[in-house]
Design a protein around this motif. Structure first.
Motif, PDB file in Angstrom:
ATOM      1  N   GLN A 181       0.836  -1.202   0.000  1.00 51.89           N
ATOM      2  CA  GLN A 181       0.000   0.000   0.000  1.00 51.89           C
ATOM      3  C   GLN A 181       0.869   1.250   0.000  1.00 51.89           C
ATOM      4  O   GLN A 181       0.608   2.213  -0.737  1.00 51.89           O
ATOM      5  CB  GLN A 181      -0.926  -0.004   1.215  1.00 51.89           C
ATOM      6  CG  GLN A 181      -1.835   1.205   1.293  1.00 51.89           C
ATOM      7  CD  GLN A 181      -2.711   1.199   2.540  1.00 51.89           C
ATOM      8  OE1 GLN A 181      -2.638   0.285   3.368  1.00 51.89           O
ATOM      9  NE2 GLN A 181      -3.541   2.216   2.699  1.00 51.89           N
ATOM     10  N   ASP A 239      -9.902  15.471   5.193  1.00 48.09           N
ATOM     11  CA  ASP A 239      -8.835  15.038   6.088  1.00 48.09           C
ATOM     12  C   ASP A 239      -7.889  16.179   6.485  1.00 48.09           C
ATOM     13  O   ASP A 239      -7.390  16.921   5.633  1.00 48.09           O
ATOM     14  CB  ASP A 239      -8.011  13.920   5.441  1.00 48.09           C
ATOM     15  CG  ASP A 239      -8.726  12.584   5.469  1.00 48.09           C
ATOM     16  OD1 ASP A 239      -9.593  12.380   6.345  1.00 48.09           O
ATOM     17  OD2 ASP A 239      -8.411  11.718   4.615  1.00 48.09           O
ATOM     18  N   SER A 282      -5.792  10.730  -0.282  1.00 46.00           N
ATOM     19  CA  SER A 282      -5.722   9.664   0.708  1.00 46.00           C
ATOM     20  C   SER A 282      -5.905   8.326   0.011  1.00 46.00           C
ATOM     21  O   SER A 282      -6.680   8.212  -0.945  1.00 46.00           O
ATOM     22  CB  SER A 282      -6.805   9.839   1.783  1.00 46.00           C
ATOM     23  OG  SER A 282      -6.623  11.032   2.512  1.00 46.00           O
ATOM     24  N   LEU A 296      -6.923   4.491   1.038  1.00 47.72           N
ATOM     25  CA  LEU A 296      -7.540   3.725   2.117  1.00 47.72           C
ATOM     26  C   LEU A 296      -7.741   2.283   1.670  1.00 47.72           C
ATOM     27  O   LEU A 296      -8.328   2.023   0.618  1.00 47.72           O
ATOM     28  CB  LEU A 296      -8.885   4.354   2.490  1.00 47.72           C
ATOM     29  CG  LEU A 296      -9.606   3.815   3.714  1.00 47.72           C
ATOM     30  CD1 LEU A 296      -8.790   4.059   4.988  1.00 47.72           C
ATOM     31  CD2 LEU A 296     -10.979   4.475   3.847  1.00 47.72           C
ATOM     32  N   ARG A 297      -7.257   1.333   2.497  1.00 50.45           N
ATOM     33  CA  ARG A 297      -7.321  -0.094   2.166  1.00 50.45           C
ATOM     34  C   ARG A 297      -8.132  -0.828   3.228  1.00 50.45           C
ATOM     35  O   ARG A 297      -7.875  -0.688   4.424  1.00 50.45           O
ATOM     36  CB  ARG A 297      -5.912  -0.679   2.072  1.00 50.45           C
ATOM     37  CG  ARG A 297      -5.856  -2.174   1.803  1.00 50.45           C
ATOM     38  CD  ARG A 297      -4.420  -2.629   1.587  1.00 50.45           C
ATOM     39  NE  ARG A 297      -3.593  -2.448   2.776  1.00 50.45           N
ATOM     40  CZ  ARG A 297      -3.397  -3.390   3.698  1.00 50.45           C
ATOM     41  NH1 ARG A 297      -3.990  -4.569   3.581  1.00 50.45           N
ATOM     42  NH2 ARG A 297      -2.619  -3.137   4.749  1.00 50.45           N
ATOM     43  N   THR A 306     -18.748   3.800   3.365  1.00 50.34           N
ATOM     44  CA  THR A 306     -18.215   5.159   3.419  1.00 50.34           C
ATOM     45  C   THR A 306     -18.889   5.994   2.341  1.00 50.34           C
ATOM     46  O   THR A 306     -19.105   5.518   1.222  1.00 50.34           O
ATOM     47  CB  THR A 306     -16.692   5.182   3.236  1.00 50.34           C
ATOM     48  OG1 THR A 306     -16.078   4.365   4.237  1.00 50.34           O
ATOM     49  CG2 THR A 306     -16.146   6.597   3.368  1.00 50.34           C
ATOM     50  N   ASN A 321      -8.403  14.785  -1.802  1.00 49.06           N
ATOM     51  CA  ASN A 321      -8.778  15.468  -0.562  1.00 49.06           C
ATOM     52  C   ASN A 321      -9.009  16.961  -0.769  1.00 49.06           C
ATOM     53  O   ASN A 321      -9.534  17.638   0.116  1.00 49.06           O
ATOM     54  CB  ASN A 321      -7.666  15.250   0.472  1.00 49.06           C
ATOM     55  CG  ASN A 321      -8.118  15.464   1.893  1.00 49.06           C
ATOM     56  OD1 ASN A 321      -9.093  14.863   2.347  1.00 49.06           O
ATOM     57  ND2 ASN A 321      -7.407  16.313   2.617  1.00 49.06           N
ATOM     58  N   HIS A 348      -6.768   0.798   6.724  1.00 48.33           N
ATOM     59  CA  HIS A 348      -5.489   1.485   6.857  1.00 48.33           C
ATOM     60  C   HIS A 348      -5.425   2.631   5.850  1.00 48.33           C
ATOM     61  O   HIS A 348      -5.701   2.436   4.659  1.00 48.33           O
ATOM     62  CB  HIS A 348      -4.328   0.519   6.605  1.00 48.33           C
ATOM     63  CG  HIS A 348      -4.134  -0.467   7.716  1.00 48.33           C
ATOM     64  ND1 HIS A 348      -3.314  -1.575   7.601  1.00 48.33           N
ATOM     65  CD2 HIS A 348      -4.644  -0.498   8.969  1.00 48.33           C
ATOM     66  CE1 HIS A 348      -3.346  -2.252   8.737  1.00 48.33           C
ATOM     67  NE2 HIS A 348      -4.145  -1.624   9.580  1.00 48.33           N
ATOM     68  N   ARG A 349      -5.042   3.810   6.341  1.00 51.07           N
ATOM     69  CA  ARG A 349      -5.003   5.012   5.501  1.00 51.07           C
ATOM     70  C   ARG A 349      -3.595   5.569   5.399  1.00 51.07           C
ATOM     71  O   ARG A 349      -2.864   5.639   6.388  1.00 51.07           O
ATOM     72  CB  ARG A 349      -5.930   6.087   6.082  1.00 51.07           C
ATOM     73  CG  ARG A 349      -6.150   7.280   5.149  1.00 51.07           C
ATOM     74  CD  ARG A 349      -6.819   8.423   5.866  1.00 51.07           C
ATOM     75  NE  ARG A 349      -5.888   9.142   6.733  1.00 51.07           N
ATOM     76  CZ  ARG A 349      -6.255  10.096   7.593  1.00 51.07           C
ATOM     77  NH1 ARG A 349      -7.531  10.425   7.737  1.00 51.07           N
ATOM     78  NH2 ARG A 349      -5.347  10.705   8.340  1.00 51.07           N
ATOM     79  N   THR A 356      -1.735   9.098   3.575  1.00 55.04           N
ATOM     80  CA  THR A 356      -2.055  10.370   2.931  1.00 55.04           C
ATOM     81  C   THR A 356      -0.857  10.934   2.180  1.00 55.04           C
ATOM     82  O   THR A 356       0.291  10.734   2.567  1.00 55.04           O
ATOM     83  CB  THR A 356      -2.569  11.397   3.958  1.00 55.04           C
ATOM     84  OG1 THR A 356      -1.724  11.403   5.104  1.00 55.04           O
ATOM     85  CG2 THR A 356      -3.981  11.072   4.390  1.00 55.04           C
TER      86      THR A 356
END
Length: 300
Positions: free
Chosen positions: A57, A100, A111, A113-114, A125, A249, A268-269, A271
């Protein structure tokens, strides 16, 4: 490798991208296609990326730009300084619309996101397109918000703590979140540094409009936020393990739907470093409190 296939998910925002296995070894041409899809659709979704782990990631995210640390105040996952562990399994709620990290002067550009663990139902979301939200405002209202600036902060929201399902847990989380206080004055309308589009910069960290009374400020923020989150400007994503979402974002807000009770939900994020927002009049955001240089460089 054949071109990616990009399929819009909703009318104004969101697209699913197929035909790619994410990782750090994608060609420049594929990365360029992903960037174009992101700028066009504001949030893009990739199914079936179960092969990705934390390092994969991160390697993919680095193709999109320089990384920030995980968060200005919240510790990173394990020894990885770039991954924020969003574990809502204990009932923690982040259920308000936000962009964010807007309490600093250099909010992330994007961002990644996984999904690690998701409930069998619920926990979707939502994302909102802050560009179309601006474009569909009446002309006179656009003229007004073009000239406004708002103060964003991570300070405690005591009313929110008192009304939460678990005030003690919420207070403990808030103490970590606001362990260093940041306040930044941003333009309410920013000019996107890549597309030139105008987008609304508000969300849950925006607490007041500069120069206005509390009552007037609250009314204006509520009025504009209602436009941002109108259903026509939104897309809803039903997570499956291995899904990856990437959003711009600078042109979106998002929130979690907390309809999954206490069932496990963990994502998990990472950025990507962003620029300092600039308003319609060319004036940049200004720092009121806090120094975010350790969190993120300013993107060129």
């Amino acid at each position: 490798m054949p071109s990616l296939h990009v399929s819009p998910v909703a009318g104004r925002i969101g697209a699913e991208v197929t035909g790619v296995r994410l990782g750090g070894e994608l060609s420049a041409d594929v990365v360029a296609e992903i960037r174009l899809a992101l700028l066009t659709h504001k949030v893009i979704f990739f199914r079936g990326q179960e092969h990705l782990d934390e390092s994969g990631q991160e390697a993919f995210a680095r193709l999109l730009g320089e990384l920030t640390t995980a968060h200005p105040t919240v510790p990173a996952l394990g020894g990885n300084g770039h991954i924020l562990d969003l574990d809502y399994s204990g009932g923690q709620k982040v259920d308000r619309w936000h962009t964010d990290v807007t309490f600093v002067d250099r909010p992330p550009a994007a961002s990644v996101l996984r999904a690690v663990t998701v409930p069998p139902a619920g926990g979707d979301t939502l994302w909102a397109n802050t560009v179309t939200a601006y474009e569909y405002l009446p002309a006179d209202l656009r003229h007004l918000v073009d000239r406004l600036r708002a103060v964003h902060t991570n300070r405690f929201d005591y009313a929110r703590i008192a009304t939460s399902d678990d005030p003690e847990q919420e207070r403990a989380r808030a103490e970590v979140f606001a362990s260093t206080v940041f306040e930044t004055e941003h333009p309410v309308v920013r000019v996107h540094p890549e597309t030139g589009e105008r987008s609304i910069l508000l969300g849950d960290f925006a607490r007041r409009v500069a120069g206005l009374s509390a009552v007037t400020s609250d009314s204006i923020i509520r009025l504009i936020q209602d436009q941002v989150t109108a259903v026509e400007n939104t897309v809803r994503w039903r997570w499956a393990p291995g899904d990856v979402a990437v959003w711009d974002n600078r042109a979106t807000q998002h929130r979690v739907v907390h309809d999954f009770g206490g069932r496990p939900r963990r994502l998990h994020r990472i950025t990507i470093a962003g620029d300092v927002p600039v308003g319609v009049d060319g004036s940049p955001s200004t720092v009121l409190t806090g120094d975010a240089t350790a969190y993120s460089p300013v993107a060129a």
